[in-house]
Design a protein around this motif. Structure first.
Motif, PDB file in Angstrom:
ATOM      1  N   UNK A  27     -76.872 -65.536  90.065  1.00 34.18           N
ATOM      2  CA  UNK A  27     -77.579 -65.484  91.353  1.00 34.18           C
ATOM      3  C   UNK A  27     -78.821 -66.374  91.290  1.00 34.18           C
ATOM      4  N   UNK A  28     -78.987 -67.265  92.280  1.00 37.69           N
ATOM      5  CA  UNK A  28     -80.183 -68.106  92.282  1.00 37.69           C
ATOM      6  C   UNK A  28     -81.417 -67.259  92.603  1.00 37.69           C
ATOM      7  N   UNK A  32     -90.907 -68.333  92.995  1.00 38.41           N
ATOM      8  CA  UNK A  32     -92.061 -67.435  93.111  1.00 38.41           C
ATOM      9  C   UNK A  32     -91.744 -66.044  92.560  1.00 38.41           C
ATOM     10  N   UNK A  33     -90.520 -65.581  92.776  1.00 38.91           N
ATOM     11  CA  UNK A  33     -90.085 -64.298  92.232  1.00 38.91           C
ATOM     12  C   UNK A  33     -90.141 -64.328  90.711  1.00 38.91           C
ATOM     13  N   UNK A  34     -89.624 -65.394  90.133  1.00 37.65           N
ATOM     14  CA  UNK A  34     -89.603 -65.528  88.674  1.00 37.65           C
ATOM     15  C   UNK A  34     -91.033 -65.593  88.132  1.00 37.65           C
ATOM     16  N   UNK A  35     -91.897 -66.351  88.786  1.00 31.46           N
ATOM     17  CA  UNK A  35     -93.291 -66.454  88.339  1.00 31.46           C
ATOM     18  C   UNK A  35     -93.971 -65.096  88.338  1.00 31.46           C
ATOM     19  N   UNK A  36     -93.816 -64.354  89.428  1.00 30.41           N
ATOM     20  CA  UNK A  36     -94.463 -63.041  89.525  1.00 30.41           C
ATOM     21  C   UNK A  36     -93.907 -62.067  88.492  1.00 30.41           C
ATOM     22  N   UNK A  37     -92.607 -62.101  88.317  1.00 27.65           N
ATOM     23  CA  UNK A  37     -91.991 -61.189  87.362  1.00 27.65           C
ATOM     24  C   UNK A  37     -92.418 -61.510  85.936  1.00 27.65           C
ATOM     25  N   UNK A  38     -92.440 -62.780  85.580  1.00 33.28           N
ATOM     26  CA  UNK A  38     -92.847 -63.163  84.228  1.00 33.28           C
ATOM     27  C   UNK A  38     -94.328 -62.905  83.984  1.00 33.28           C
ATOM     28  N   UNK A  39     -95.131 -62.937  85.021  1.00 30.37           N
ATOM     29  CA  UNK A  39     -96.568 -62.717  84.861  1.00 30.37           C
ATOM     30  C   UNK A  39     -96.898 -61.243  84.642  1.00 30.37           C
ATOM     31  N   UNK A  40     -96.081 -60.335  85.117  1.00 30.55           N
ATOM     32  CA  UNK A  40     -96.380 -58.903  85.054  1.00 30.55           C
ATOM     33  C   UNK A  40     -96.659 -58.407  83.633  1.00 30.55           C
ATOM     34  N   UNK A  74     -87.563 -58.710  80.439  1.00 27.97           N
ATOM     35  CA  UNK A  74     -86.620 -59.401  79.568  1.00 27.97           C
ATOM     36  C   UNK A  74     -85.178 -59.023  79.906  1.00 27.97           C
ATOM     37  N   UNK A  75     -84.946 -57.778  80.292  1.00 30.74           N
ATOM     38  CA  UNK A  75     -83.611 -57.360  80.721  1.00 30.74           C
ATOM     39  C   UNK A  75     -83.186 -58.116  81.984  1.00 30.74           C
ATOM     40  N   UNK A  76     -84.130 -58.269  82.902  1.00 25.61           N
ATOM     41  CA  UNK A  76     -83.817 -58.896  84.186  1.00 25.61           C
ATOM     42  C   UNK A  76     -83.617 -60.407  84.066  1.00 25.61           C
ATOM     43  N   UNK A  77     -84.502 -61.067  83.343  1.00 23.76           N
ATOM     44  CA  UNK A  77     -84.506 -62.525  83.322  1.00 23.76           C
ATOM     45  C   UNK A  77     -83.948 -63.115  82.029  1.00 23.76           C
ATOM     46  N   UNK A  78     -83.818 -62.303  81.009  1.00 29.05           N
ATOM     47  CA  UNK A  78     -83.410 -62.811  79.717  1.00 29.05           C
ATOM     48  C   UNK A  78     -84.623 -63.374  78.996  1.00 29.05           C
TER      49      UNK A  78
END
Length: 80
Positions: A27-28, A32-40, A74-78
């Motif tokens: 899924x693409x 911005x979603x990835x940035x926010x998630x990785x920053x948490x 890490x589960x969500x994005x690897x």
């Protein structure tokens, strides 16, 4: 947390929110979603000392929360 306040109920709510996120294989994702998630997890880790300084022995609880956020991201994005 930025002000040194840790609320266990809000932390649990945030973890529940993360647990509700489902990402399909291939899924693409919006950048911005990835940035926010990785920053948490980084944000949470940075706040451990701040919360510890406010007293109440919350450093362990905040550290545990931070680790749980990191694990879920890490589960969500690897892992890169």
């Amino acid at each position: 947390m930025r002000a040194g306040d840790y609320d266990a109920a809000l932390a649990d709510g945030y973890l529940e929110l993360l647990d509700r996120i489902e990402i399909g294989e291939g899924e693409p994702l919006h950048p911005d979603f990835v940035k926010l998630l990785w920053f948490a997890p980084l944000f949470c880790e940075w706040q451990i000392e701040r919360c510890a300084e406010s007293g109440g022995g919350l450093d362990r609880e905040v550290s545990s929360f931070s680790n749980r956020v990191c694990d879920r991201v890490m589960e969500l994005l690897g892992v890169p």
